[in-house]
Design a protein around this motif. Structure first.
Motif, PDB file in Angstrom:
ATOM      1  N   LEU B 214       0.822  -1.210   0.000  1.00 14.45           N
ATOM      2  CA  LEU B 214       0.000   0.000   0.000  1.00 14.45           C
ATOM      3  C   LEU B 214       0.859   1.263   0.000  1.00 14.45           C
ATOM      4  CD1 LEU B 214      -2.745  -1.189   2.482  1.00 14.45           C
ATOM      5  CD2 LEU B 214      -3.095  -0.628   0.084  1.00 14.45           C
ATOM      6  N   GLY B 215       2.092   1.157   0.473  1.00 18.35           N
ATOM      7  CA  GLY B 215       3.006   2.290   0.427  1.00 18.35           C
ATOM      8  C   GLY B 215       3.339   2.663  -1.017  1.00 18.35           C
ATOM      9  N   ALA B 218       0.354   4.414  -2.508  1.00  9.86           N
ATOM     10  CA  ALA B 218       0.205   5.798  -2.040  1.00  9.86           C
ATOM     11  C   ALA B 218       1.180   6.719  -2.761  1.00  9.86           C
ATOM     12  CB  ALA B 218       0.435   5.860  -0.531  1.00  9.86           C
ATOM     13  N   ALA B 238      -6.870   7.585  -5.219  1.00 13.93           N
ATOM     14  CA  ALA B 238      -6.038   7.134  -4.108  1.00 13.93           C
ATOM     15  C   ALA B 238      -6.506   7.774  -2.803  1.00 13.93           C
ATOM     16  CB  ALA B 238      -4.574   7.459  -4.381  1.00 13.93           C
ATOM     17  N   ASP B 239      -6.809   9.052  -2.828  1.00 12.28           N
ATOM     18  CA  ASP B 239      -7.224   9.719  -1.598  1.00 12.28           C
ATOM     19  C   ASP B 239      -8.517   9.131  -1.049  1.00 12.28           C
ATOM     20  OD1 ASP B 239      -5.041  11.236  -2.099  1.00 12.28           O
ATOM     21  OD2 ASP B 239      -6.015  13.172  -1.754  1.00 12.28           O
ATOM     22  N   PHE B 242      -7.703   5.641   0.492  1.00 12.50           N
ATOM     23  CA  PHE B 242      -6.933   5.675   1.738  1.00 12.50           C
ATOM     24  C   PHE B 242      -7.664   6.405   2.864  1.00 12.50           C
ATOM     25  CE2 PHE B 242      -3.475   4.337  -0.941  1.00 12.50           C
ATOM     26  CZ  PHE B 242      -2.660   3.608  -0.089  1.00 12.50           C
ATOM     27  N   TYR B 243      -8.350   7.494   2.524  1.00 15.17           N
ATOM     28  CA  TYR B 243      -8.927   8.307   3.595  1.00 15.17           C
ATOM     29  C   TYR B 243     -10.418   8.071   3.797  1.00 15.17           C
ATOM     30  CZ  TYR B 243      -4.468  10.656   2.904  1.00 15.17           C
ATOM     31  OH  TYR B 243      -3.128  10.920   2.771  1.00 15.17           O
ATOM     32  N   THR B 259       1.780   2.004  10.157  1.00 12.99           N
ATOM     33  CA  THR B 259       2.021   3.275   9.476  1.00 12.99           C
ATOM     34  C   THR B 259       2.912   4.107  10.383  1.00 12.99           C
ATOM     35  OG1 THR B 259       0.176   4.398  10.507  1.00 12.99           O
ATOM     36  CG2 THR B 259      -0.288   3.195   8.483  1.00 12.99           C
ATOM     37  N   ASN B 261       1.728   6.529  12.037  1.00 15.32           N
ATOM     38  CA  ASN B 261       0.855   7.119  13.059  1.00 15.32           C
ATOM     39  C   ASN B 261       0.340   6.127  14.102  1.00 15.32           C
ATOM     40  OD1 ASN B 261       0.970   9.476  11.465  1.00 15.32           O
ATOM     41  ND2 ASN B 261      -0.630   8.621  10.170  1.00 15.32           N
TER      42      ASN B 261
END
Ligand SMILES: Nc1ncnc2c1ncn2[C@@H]1O[C@H](COP(=O)(O)OP(=O)(O)OP(=O)(O)O)[C@@H](O)[C@H]1O
Ligand SMILES: Nc1ncnc2c1ncn2[C@@H]1O[C@H](COP(=O)(O)OP(=O)(O)O)[C@@H](O)[C@H]1O
Ligand code: SF4
Ligand code: SF4
Ligand SMILES: [Mg+2]
Ligand SMILES: [Mg+2]
Lengths: 326, 332
Positions: B214-215, B218, B238-239, B242-243, B259, B261
């Motif tokens: 997934l990196g 992104a 993509a946004d 992912f979001y 991740t 975070n």
């Protein structure tokens, strides 16, 4: 003299392999070249670096699976020297491999695979106790103990990794070297196994040396991280610190190369892209091993290998110019 | 008209154990100059989708139905003669392991030159020059010397760059990259990805990037397709993916990866084991592993539903939420 907080200490460790280069010639391949570090009791030390830089060799040599070419290994404040020391140390340490299946006998049942270390170290009084221990280990790693008589090939990748872990834990070790233990697994299964490593560490007071090439996995699981390049250790620090503020030029490019699974961060990321390929360890450059790819290399870098020095509390770096470039 | 249009693609393999329906109704468009990511676990049908587009399936595999159009030209049923001109000229592919696609017994120069001769109207001299130029483009030093070397004389990262040179030498409109960096170190991976991105911008081609990382998605992709058990479960920018993931499998995937975070949090793995295509459940293929599964999920597969103009997913949760919203709206 040794610090008791350290479970394992490695002093000036070298592991050279003899490589035949011609009919009558051979040359030492310096897979690990003068590496010193310590692993604290209860911590996870991550070990990262490019393929072939010597991570697996460090892991195997630390466990005395390879005889060190030079250097010392200390366990619980005691130097491992005699055959008896090694035997005792083997019981207290273990290794988990990338794909346990390929390193295991396909004709053995799960119960024999897990039971083998118990047999080697004669760790039971009778058959019943052996079986009881095996079933307890299977439960511990989340395997259905009804499957004890099945063969390893009947299991999925994630389950095989659990078998490998159960085997590693059979002798109740205190120190476990995990060599790319989740690299072969699908993302969703990886998380199951990573969590298990975490839980087992708490339950059994384990200390890990965790080798992996996925830096986000290493960052997640490790307390501290060590970076290797061409047989040398070039940086060692707290996991978050080294990821967020790497000081060695190689670590800087390594950390910036990590593909972060977040599009906004990924787009903003300034990557330090290295040119050139990693040199062969048979022809390692003089002086600093990184100088052929280092954007900061100067004449002094070709002359002497920089020592791994503590530049701030707990942060070790091996670079002549660390102060100037940071 | 999109550059590539895939509609309701079904591909199956005949095996001794039964028919494996590896791709079940995949549809998407790819526009010129875009990077489309395809993610999903091992066996979810990413490679088979790519091989179906290229029509390079193994002998026991077959496109059962559906349509694949490039520039409006239908390829399914067009025959091998047409495909020969399409492959290399319009679409090229890079495989995960460059050793399987580079011939160990010929020099790199020979292989590059042959590919260029086959796919373009150049003479030998021009093809040679083009090959050298391509090696330079992918940052291989001393290209004239390197032309005379054999694949084993290169490192893994260099071989992968040579594969890219080969795939790009004929200036395809679409480059399919099937796990192009999975076998490489992160620093080399970064080199290759930067290279692909800059070439893509320079040459204006479209890329289909197949990966489980997934990196990488992104970093590289404008749009993303998430596959599970041979079907697209979610698709969007993509946004959005992912979001604002809107399929339970995608959500699970996002929670199961470390991740920057979630250091101190526990990862939330997806439970259960990957799907067995020979024993597909009746309803949603993800239902056996889905914590949110409802009764209807076990009975019936959810159709693709638009979330917004940049995003579609096939998950009953969205239908449920929509109904709840409508009910809520009525009461208010
Ligand atoms: N038994 C051996 N005989 C000869 N050379 C060896 C042996 N084992 C390792 N090497 C060499 O030593 C160097 C370090 O190897 P090692 O396996 O430790 O790398 P690594 O960092 O674990 O790499 P990877 O990420 O690919 O697993 C390499 O150049 C390798 O080819
Ligand atoms: N030649 C083949 N014969 C039978 N089954 C195949 C063949 N090639 C692929 N498959 C099956 O098709 C499914 C999708 O495979 P693939 O597209 O390669 O997955 P991935 O998403 O990992 O690229 C898998 O179940 C795989 O086992
Ligand atoms: S010692 Fe010199 S070559 Fe090595 S990393 Fe530091 S600056 Fe670069
Ligand atoms: S459709 Fe149902 S089972 Fe499938 S992912 Fe959505 S909630 Fe889960
Ligand atoms: Mg290794
Ligand atoms: Mg594949």
């Amino acid at each position: 003299m040794s610090n008791m907080e350290n479970l394992v200490e490695v002093k000036n460790l070298k592991e050279y392999f003899n490589i035949t280069t011609g009919m009558f010639q051979s040359k030492p391949l310096k897979a690990v070249d003068d590496v010193s570090f310590a692993i604290r009791k209860g911590e996870t030390l991550g070990l990262v670096g490019e393929s072939g830089c010597g991570k697996t060799t460090v892991g195997r040599t630390i466990l005395h699976l390879y005889k060190p070419t030079a250097g010392e290994i200390w366990f619980k404040g005691k130097k491992i020297e005699t055959k008896a020391d090694i035997m005792e140390y083997r019981k207290k340490s273990a290794m988990v491999f990338q794909d346990p299946y390929s390193s295991l006998n396909p004709r053995m049942t799960v119960s024999d695979i897990i039971g083998e270390p118990l047999d080697i170290h004669k760790m039971y009084a009778d058959k019943a106790e052996r079986q009881e221990k095996i079933l307890e280990l299977m439960n511990r790693v989340g395997l259905n103990s009804e499957h004890a008589s099945r063969y390893a090939h009947e299991f999925s990748g994630g389950q095989r990794q659990r078998i490998g872990i159960a085997r590693a834990l059979a002798t109740s070790p205190e120190f476990v070297v995990c060599d790319e233990p989740v690299s072969a697994l699908d993302v969703s299964i990886q998380a199951q196994v990573i969590n298990m490593f975490d839980e087992l560490q708490d339950q059994m007071d384990l200390t890990y040396l965790f080798i992996a090439h996925d830096l986000l996995v290493v960052r997640h699981i490790s307390d501290r991280i060590a970076v290797m390049y061409l047989g040398k250790m070039v940086e060692l620090a707290d996991a978050k610190e080294i990821y967020d503020h790497p000081l060695h030029p190689y670590s800087k490019s390594l950390m910036s190369a990590v593909p972060v699974p977040d599009p906004k961060i990924a787009r903003a990321n300034q990557r330090v892209v290295l040119t050139g390929d990693i040199p062969s360890p048979l022809n390692a450059p003089s002086g600093c091993p990184f100088r052929t790819r280092c954007p900061y290399a100067c004449d002094a870098c070709a002359e002497a290998m920089p020592e791994l020095k503590e530049v701030s509390p707990g942060h070790f770096v091996a670079c002549h110019r660390v102060a100037e470039i940071n | 008209m999109a550059l590539l249009e895939v509609r309701d693609l079904h591909t199956a393999f005949t095996t001794p154990a039964g028919t494996v329906n590896a791709v079940n109704g995949v549809s998407f468009n790819l526009e010129r100059g875009k990077v489309l990511g395809i993610v999903g676990e091992s066996g979810s049908g990413k490679s088979v989708t790519a091989y179906s587009i290229m029509q390079i399936l193994e002998k026991n595999g077959k496109i059962v139905s559906g349509s694949v159009k490039i520039d409006g030209q239908e390829l399914v049923g067009a025959g091998e003669k047409v495909m020969k001109t399409v492959r290399g000229n319009k679409i090229s592919i890079i495989f995960q392991d460059p050793m399987t696609s580079l011939n160990p017994t010929y020099t790199v120069g020979h292989q590059l030159t042959e590919a260029i001769l086959l796919h373009t109207n150049r003479n030998k001299k021009q093809a040679y020059d083009r090959a050298v130029e391509m090696l330079r483009l992918v940052n291989i030093n001393e290209p004239h010397k390197r032309m005379k070397q054999y694949p084993y004389e290169f490192s893994g990262g260099m071989r992968q760059r040579i594969m890219i040179a080969m795939a790009l030498a004929c200036e395809p409109d679409i480059l399919i990259a099937d796990e192009p960096t999975t076998a490489l170190d992160v620093t080399i991976q970064a080199q290759i990805l930067e290279l692909m991105k800059s070439l893509q911008e320079e040459l204006g081609m479209a890329i289909i990037m197949i990966t489980h990382d997934l990196g990488v998605v992104a970093q590289m992709c404008d749009e993303v397709i998430v596959m599970y058990a041979g079907s697209i479960c979610e698709q969007g920018t993509a946004d959005e993916i992912f979001y604002n993931p809107r399929h339970e499998y995608t959500k699970g995937l996002m929670h199961s990866i470390p991740t920057v975070n979630n250091d101190d949090e526990k990862l939330e793995p997806i439970s259960g084991t990957p799907i067995d295509l020979l024993n597909m459940p009746k309803g949603c293929p993800f239902a056996p592993r889905c914590d949110a599964a409802m009764k209807i999920c076990l009975r019936e597969r959810c159709q693709r539903m638009e979330i917004n103009e940049d995003h579609a997913a096939a998950c009953w949760m969205n239908v449920k939420e929509q109904m709840e919203q409508e009910e809520g709206g009525e009461e208010a």
